[in-house]
Design an enzyme around this catalytic site. Structure first.
Site, PDB file in Angstrom:
ATOM      1  N   ASN A  92       6.805  -1.129  -4.742  1.00 14.46           N
ATOM      2  CA  ASN A  92       6.561  -1.973  -5.911  1.00 14.46           C
ATOM      3  C   ASN A  92       7.273  -3.304  -5.687  1.00 14.46           C
ATOM      4  O   ASN A  92       8.470  -3.325  -5.422  1.00 14.46           O
ATOM      5  CB  ASN A  92       7.085  -1.283  -7.167  1.00 14.46           C
ATOM      6  CG  ASN A  92       6.591  -1.922  -8.437  1.00 14.46           C
ATOM      7  OD1 ASN A  92       6.700  -3.126  -8.622  1.00 14.46           O
ATOM      8  ND2 ASN A  92       6.043  -1.116  -9.325  1.00 14.46           N
ATOM      9  N   LYS A 151      -6.259   3.617  -9.851  1.00 13.41           N
ATOM     10  CA  LYS A 151      -5.174   3.966  -8.927  1.00 13.41           C
ATOM     11  C   LYS A 151      -5.437   5.345  -8.337  1.00 13.41           C
ATOM     12  O   LYS A 151      -5.574   6.330  -9.071  1.00 13.41           O
ATOM     13  CB  LYS A 151      -3.820   3.919  -9.622  1.00 13.41           C
ATOM     14  CG  LYS A 151      -2.658   4.132  -8.661  1.00 13.41           C
ATOM     15  CD  LYS A 151      -1.332   3.770  -9.298  1.00 13.41           C
ATOM     16  CE  LYS A 151      -0.177   3.936  -8.307  1.00 13.41           C
ATOM     17  NZ  LYS A 151      -0.327   3.089  -7.116  1.00 13.41           N
ATOM     18  N   ALA A 172       7.357  -2.403   0.329  1.00 11.71           N
ATOM     19  CA  ALA A 172       7.886  -2.008  -0.977  1.00 11.71           C
ATOM     20  C   ALA A 172       6.830  -1.178  -1.684  1.00 11.71           C
ATOM     21  O   ALA A 172       5.636  -1.508  -1.636  1.00 11.71           O
ATOM     22  CB  ALA A 172       8.247  -3.232  -1.817  1.00 11.71           C
ATOM     23  N   HIS A 230      -0.725   4.698 -15.137  1.00 12.28           N
ATOM     24  CA  HIS A 230      -1.400   3.611 -14.421  1.00 12.28           C
ATOM     25  C   HIS A 230      -2.875   3.575 -14.789  1.00 12.28           C
ATOM     26  O   HIS A 230      -3.405   4.504 -15.398  1.00 12.28           O
ATOM     27  CB  HIS A 230      -1.252   3.783 -12.901  1.00 12.28           C
ATOM     28  CG  HIS A 230       0.069   3.351 -12.377  1.00 12.28           C
ATOM     29  ND1 HIS A 230       1.164   4.188 -12.332  1.00 12.28           N
ATOM     30  CD2 HIS A 230       0.501   2.164 -11.879  1.00 12.28           C
ATOM     31  CE1 HIS A 230       2.196   3.542 -11.823  1.00 12.28           C
ATOM     32  NE2 HIS A 230       1.813   2.311 -11.544  1.00 12.28           N
ATOM     33  N   THR A 247       0.846  -1.199   0.000  1.00 10.40           N
ATOM     34  CA  THR A 247       0.000   0.000   0.000  1.00 10.40           C
ATOM     35  C   THR A 247       0.880   1.247   0.000  1.00 10.40           C
ATOM     36  O   THR A 247       1.838   1.331   0.772  1.00 10.40           O
ATOM     37  CB  THR A 247      -0.913   0.013   1.237  1.00 10.40           C
ATOM     38  OG1 THR A 247      -1.697  -1.187   1.255  1.00 10.40           O
ATOM     39  CG2 THR A 247      -1.835   1.215   1.219  1.00 10.40           C
TER      40      THR A 247
END
Length: 238
Positions: free
Chosen positions: A102, A139, A100, A135, A76
């Site tokens: 990502n 998002k 992370a 994205h 998140t």
């Protein structure tokens, strides 16, 4: 391993399939319909939690996992202004937190490439730097957490840039990030160094959510039995 999955959107469903394929068991799955089941008691049935939700609920979710005594792996983004608070809570419970922005293995190699290129270009003021990220329309945060990570690591290695902006830069030390939301794009990040005579462009483009989900499951496997703050650099030994 027994996994608690907190967040059951598109990413959560992909994580579920990969976890099951790798021989793990989901003992708790939390979505918007059963948030009352997210309790310390239920979390203690799991060996590790994987959390992909929204910024407004993420930090409370981490706290429950720390209290339950299980590692929490989270992707998140948008909550990092509370990072000190989260780490204090982790330390209070001698917990484990793998974060992370990502989880894609390719993106984390791209992070390393970004830092290397920034260092190489540190003494090349004739090149201006900009970033673009694309994205899907669902998002919520912009720029993406991945873009912010790329920017922060670039600044650490390139003295000419010190901050980012979504608007037109007001000084040479600012780097513009263009955030685009369209269709069902899993994620594209581009960093461009441009001079009057040429440009250098590096790009990572995700083909699906599979890479992100696999990285999250690998992180969960890596976190089991460890303590403290962990990142993809630990997992990949970068």
């Amino acid at each position: 391993m027994k996994i608690a999955l907190i967040g059951y959107g598109k990413m959560g469903k992909t994580i579920e399939q990969i976890a099951l394929d790798r021989g793990h068991e989901l003992v708790l799955t939390i979505d918007i319909t059963n948030q009352h089941d997210l309790t310390v008691e239920n979390l203690r049935k799991a060996d590790v939690a994987i959390e992909f939700t929204i910024p407004t609920s993420a930090t409370a979710n981490y706290g429950l996992c720390f209290e339950a005594g299980i590692p929490v792996v989270s992707g998140t983004t948008g909550w990092l202004d509370r990072k000190t608070e989260v780490l204090d809570e982790m330390n209070k419970h001698n917990g484990t937190f793998f974060y992370a922005s990502n989880f894609s293995l390719g993106v984390n190699l791209f992070f390393a490439l970004n830092k290397k290129l920034a260092a190489l270009m540190a003494n090349r003021p004739e090149y201006d730097i900009s970033m673009e990220e694309v994205h899907h329309t669902q998002k919520l945060d912009a720029p993406s957490g991945t873009a912010i990570t790329l920017a922060e690591e670039l600044f650490e290695n390139h003295p000419g840039k010190k901050s980012w902006t979504l608007d037109k830069p007001t000084s040479p030390e600012q780097m513009q990030i263009t955030a685009i939301r369209e269709g069902q794009v899993p994620g594209i990040h581009r960093i461009k160094y441009e001079s009057e005579v040429d440009h250098i462009l590096i790009e990572h483009s995700a083909k699906s959510r599979q890479g992100f989900a696999l990285g999250a499951v690998l992180a969960a496997e890596f976190s089991f039995g460890k303590k403290g703050m962990l990142t993809m650099n630990d997992l990949l030994n970068l």
